[in-house]
Design an enzyme around this catalytic site. Structure first.
Site, PDB file in Angstrom:
ATOM      1  N   HIS A   1       0.842  -1.217   0.000  1.00  0.00           N
ATOM      2  CA  HIS A   1       0.000   0.000   0.000  1.00  0.00           C
ATOM      3  C   HIS A   1       0.868   1.254   0.000  1.00  0.00           C
ATOM      4  O   HIS A   1       1.232   1.780   1.057  1.00  0.00           O
ATOM      5  CB  HIS A   1      -0.934  -0.004   1.210  1.00  0.00           C
ATOM      6  CG  HIS A   1      -2.034   0.999   1.103  1.00  0.00           C
ATOM      7  ND1 HIS A   1      -3.279   0.817   1.636  1.00  0.00           N
ATOM      8  CD2 HIS A   1      -2.086   2.213   0.510  1.00  0.00           C
ATOM      9  CE1 HIS A   1      -4.057   1.867   1.381  1.00  0.00           C
ATOM     10  NE2 HIS A   1      -3.331   2.744   0.698  1.00  0.00           N
TER      11      HIS A   1
ATOM     12  N   ARG B   1       2.593   8.626  -6.549  1.00  0.00           N
ATOM     13  CA  ARG B   1       2.194   9.960  -7.046  1.00  0.00           C
ATOM     14  C   ARG B   1       2.420  10.224  -8.531  1.00  0.00           C
ATOM     15  O   ARG B   1       1.944  11.231  -9.039  1.00  0.00           O
ATOM     16  CB  ARG B   1       2.874  11.072  -6.239  1.00  0.00           C
ATOM     17  CG  ARG B   1       2.595  11.037  -4.742  1.00  0.00           C
ATOM     18  CD  ARG B   1       1.124  11.118  -4.443  1.00  0.00           C
ATOM     19  NE  ARG B   1       0.870  11.343  -3.004  1.00  0.00           N
ATOM     20  CZ  ARG B   1      -0.249  11.023  -2.402  1.00  0.00           C
ATOM     21  NH1 ARG B   1      -1.238  10.446  -3.075  1.00  0.00           N
ATOM     22  NH2 ARG B   1      -0.421  11.255  -1.112  1.00  0.00           N
TER      23      ARG B   1
ATOM     24  N   ASP C   1       0.738   2.707   3.765  1.00  0.00           N
ATOM     25  CA  ASP C   1      -0.099   3.767   3.185  1.00  0.00           C
ATOM     26  C   ASP C   1       0.759   5.021   2.991  1.00  0.00           C
ATOM     27  O   ASP C   1       0.319   6.143   3.287  1.00  0.00           O
ATOM     28  CB  ASP C   1      -1.342   4.070   4.038  1.00  0.00           C
ATOM     29  CG  ASP C   1      -2.353   4.967   3.309  1.00  0.00           C
ATOM     30  OD1 ASP C   1      -2.150   5.252   2.106  1.00  0.00           O
ATOM     31  OD2 ASP C   1      -3.335   5.386   3.944  1.00  0.00           O
TER      32      ASP C   1
HETATM   33 ZN   LIG Z   1      -6.848   4.626   1.492  1.00  0.00          ZN
END
Ligand SMILES: [Zn+2]
Length: 422
Positions: free
Chosen positions: A57, A61, A302
């Site tokens: 995860h 960009r 994340d």
């Molecule tokens: Zn998310």
């Protein structure tokens, strides 16, 4: 391609049920049986030699937001964090919802990334949640999963069709669990601190409702759904109950959701603003128990880089997310293995290797003879201090600057080549 012997390390290779102090040979970019006498020697005494870690995860960009991160800078951050394979999210510009964009990402990664970069494709066109993306073509273009991460399909019938298509073409489904009606414009956990600070609340039920939806659809469609960045106690309870009934459901944990609580937002520092938000002490406790009993089986970052000027605005205006690749392993070893003693280092390595490899059907996460020589050397007892000014990432948005952690990667090897060392 160089030949290497990694000497006297503690090899922990869950895929082969190995845990022993011995040598590891690398020949021609692959794990070998033995290496020639003139091979380069890496002294790993006192270190753990693990299969290259996988983070499923990550936001890299590109295309579109190179001022936050680029594929090469994100890959360098991954290498510095001990990761040899990263899975990037599709919420770029354009969104990764077509084979052309997937091809662009794969070419860019092959040219400029020092670790393996595996793209995901969007579930819906432009991640708008209205019309399905061409899931079959995305599969043929080489995505490892589909997700609308950052967003969440609200229409359960559309999500059902997505899961059915994904099953047909053999793609795993990852989901960012957020009920838009319940969450509204919430920016922090709905509770004591949101009330006190007058910030719009993001209730735990906004995550739990979609986790429940995903459990029902996983059963209905008989296909695996993986719930991303679980933050709430109720989600852990739902996933535990469903897994006990062998429903094809799983969940992942990011370090900030166990390292911090919503108490941290009281100074309005936007480095504590993430989605889902930091939650209560009780939620953190439930997530730790979910990790301990195997309910939550995957660790990830994340990693969500943002430029300084984007985060330096009013709290409710700031974008969600923090950089994570260079702090996650240290935080998880420190918190899960040393401080809370919820799992041992072997289980931690499983949660970063065989568990994600199984979910996404990857040829990674093993030190089997003939496998790609992706290897992470780590020192679980090394004490160090996080310094955001030393990050390889293109961004600095981390709440962990100055934190003292125990445990880190010391060398990262991809395809037999050292791509980072301390
Ligand atoms: Zn998310």
């Amino acid at each position: 391609m160089s030949e290497i012997i990694i000497r006297n390390g503690r090899i922990i290779d869950p895929a082969n049920k190995r845990d022993e102090v011995t040598d590891l040979a690398i020949v021609g970019g692959k794990i070998g049986k033995s290496a020639p006498k003139d091979a380069e020697i890496i002294d790993a005494k006192g270190l753990i030699v693990a299969p290259g870690l996988i983070d499923i995860h990550v936001h890299l960009r590109e295309p579109g937001f190179g001022h936050k991160e680029t594929l090469p800078s994100g890959a360098r951050a991954a290498a510095a964090g001990g990761f040899t394979t990263i899975v990037c999210m599709p919420n770029t510009s354009p969104a990764a919802d077509s084979p052309a964009t997937i091809a662009w990402i794969k070419n860019r990664a092959a040219d400029a990334a020092c670790v393996n970069v595996l793209p995901t494709g969007a579930i819906s066109k432009n991640i708008a949640g209205e019309e399905l993306a061409p899931i079959g073509s995305l599969g043929r273009a080489g995505v490892v999963a589909i997700t609308d991460d950052g967003h969440c399909i609200q229409n359960h019938e559309l999500m059902r069709r997505a899961v059915e298509y994904a099953r047909m073409v053999g793609l795993p489904v990852l989901d960012h669990c957020q009920d838009y009606n319940l969450v509204g414009n919430g920016v922090v956990h709905e509770g004591y601190w949101s009330t006190l600070l007058g910030l719009p609340g993001w209730p735990a039920a906004g995550e739990e409702a979609i986790v429940m939806r995903n459990i029902l659809l996983a059963e209905l469609c008989d296909h695996h759904i993986h719930c991303q960045h679980i933050s709430a106690a109720g989600s852990v309870r739902l996933i535990r109950e469903a897994r006990n009934r062998n429903v094809k459901i799983s969940g992942e944990v990011c370090p900030h959701h166990i390292a911090l609580t919503d108490e941290a937002i009281q100074n309005f520092d936007t480095n504590y603003k993430m989605n889902p938000p930091l939650r209560s002490k009780e939620d953190v406790g439930a997530i730790l128990e979910g990790i301990a009993d195997g309910t939550l089986s995957i660790l990830c970052s994340d990693h969500a880089p943002h430029a300084g000027f984007e985060k330096e605005v009013e709290f409710d205006q700031a974008p969600f997310g923090i950089v994570g690749l260079e702090t996650e392993l240290g935080l998880f070893i420190d918190l899960l293995v040393h401080k809370h003693r919820k799992i041992d280092i072997k289980r931690l390595i499983e949660m970063y290797t065989i568990e994600p490899a199984k979910l996404l059907k990857l040829n990674a996460g093993t030190l089997s003879i003939g496998a790609p020589a992706d290897v992470t050397l780590m020192d679980p007892d090394s004490e160090w201090t996080v310094r955001i000014d030393q990050f390889q990432s293109g961004s600095r948005n981390s709440p962990f600057d100055g934190w003292k952690l125990k445990g880190r990667a010391v060398r990262t090897i991809v395809g037999g080549k050292t791509v980072w060392k301390l």
